[in-house]
Design an enzyme around this catalytic site. Structure first.
Site, PDB file in Angstrom:
ATOM      1  N   ALA A 172       0.822  -1.206   0.000  1.00  0.00           N
ATOM      2  CA  ALA A 172       0.000   0.000   0.000  1.00  0.00           C
ATOM      3  C   ALA A 172       0.862   1.265   0.000  1.00  0.00           C
ATOM      4  O   ALA A 172       2.093   1.212   0.046  1.00  0.00           O
ATOM      5  CB  ALA A 172      -0.930  -0.020   1.206  1.00  0.00           C
ATOM      6  N   HIS A 173       0.190   2.407  -0.025  1.00  0.00           N
ATOM      7  CA  HIS A 173       0.880   3.695  -0.160  1.00  0.00           C
ATOM      8  C   HIS A 173       1.789   3.996   1.026  1.00  0.00           C
ATOM      9  O   HIS A 173       1.484   3.701   2.174  1.00  0.00           O
ATOM     10  CB  HIS A 173      -0.132   4.826  -0.344  1.00  0.00           C
ATOM     11  CG  HIS A 173      -1.126   4.969   0.774  1.00  0.00           C
ATOM     12  ND1 HIS A 173      -0.870   5.682   1.910  1.00  0.00           N
ATOM     13  CD2 HIS A 173      -2.372   4.479   0.924  1.00  0.00           C
ATOM     14  CE1 HIS A 173      -1.915   5.653   2.715  1.00  0.00           C
ATOM     15  NE2 HIS A 173      -2.838   4.912   2.138  1.00  0.00           N
TER      16      HIS A 173
END
Length: 225
Positions: A172-173
């Site tokens: 994820a980010h």
């Protein structure tokens, strides 16, 4: 049946076998040339001895190093950077501003730089939070098939030197994976978590966001952190 062979004594049979396979692969995968059906922008910078297969696309401002291989249907977005000797197998998608180092291997179906999953509720409905960061992948990284690595909200999602991913890994980010860490199939790492060096995660490990995981951590299959 009597077979007469020449024996070569080596320190490690497994290591020697791996070297032989690597030599074979170098010959098998030694492709050079740009297909007439590939598109390379005249605003891109391209090194020597590259390979670009059918329907590969290199967008404006992209920088492609020497000896890079872009198999069929690879997409390289605007201002992305691909380092020397890196191979992107068929169907890999590299979004804009992604930076990939030297001697990397990225297998088919992987997407790098897609938006991080971030939304904010409001009286008018759920609003998407723009994801304006990027992904940075250092040298000697291998990423398996059908992985997804999200771009950062701000800043960078980072895979450090020597990281190895199996298939079906999601990052994820704003995650950071430390040097020489291994993630096997179906690992999921939520936003902003930092994983240290030399970690090993078995299949289907799930990690929530905003954690710090120390160097040399080993996590067995289907664990949750």
């Amino acid at each position: 049946l009597l077979v007469t062979t020449t024996l070569i004594r080596v320190e490690s049979a497994a290591a020697a076998f791996a070297k032989l396979l690597e030599m074979y692969n170098q010959v098998k995968l030694n492709k050079v040339g740009v297909s007439k059906l590939a598109y390379i922008s005249d605003k891109a910078t391209v090194g020597s001895n590259i390979y670009a297969g059918e329907f590969a696309v290199v967008s404006d401002g992209a920088k492609i190093g020497n000896n890079v291989k872009l198999y069929s249907h690879v997409f390289v977005g605007e201002n992305a950077v691909i380092g020397d000797n890196t191979t992107l197998f068929a169907g890999v998608k590299i979004y804009s501003d992604t930076v990939i180092g030297k001697d990397c291997i990225i297998h088919s179906g992987t997407v790098i730089g897609s938006d991080g999953f971030r939304f904010e509720p409001s009286p008018e409905g759920t609003k998407k939070v723009p994801q304006i960061g990027n992904v940075v992948i250092e040298d000697d990284v291998e990423i398996g098939a059908n992985c997804a690595i999200d771009r950062a909200t701000i800043g960078s999602t980072i895979l450090r030197k020597g990281v190895k991913f199996d298939n079906l890994v999601h990052i994820a980010h704003n995650v950071e994976i430390g040097e020489n860490s291994f993630l096997t199939a179906c690992n999921v790492v939520a936003g902003s978590t930092k994983i240290g060096k030399n970690c090993m995660f078995s299949g289907q490990v799930g990690i929530v966001g905003h954690l710090d995981i120390a160097d040399n951590t080993i996590v067995t299959a289907q664990s949750g952190i």
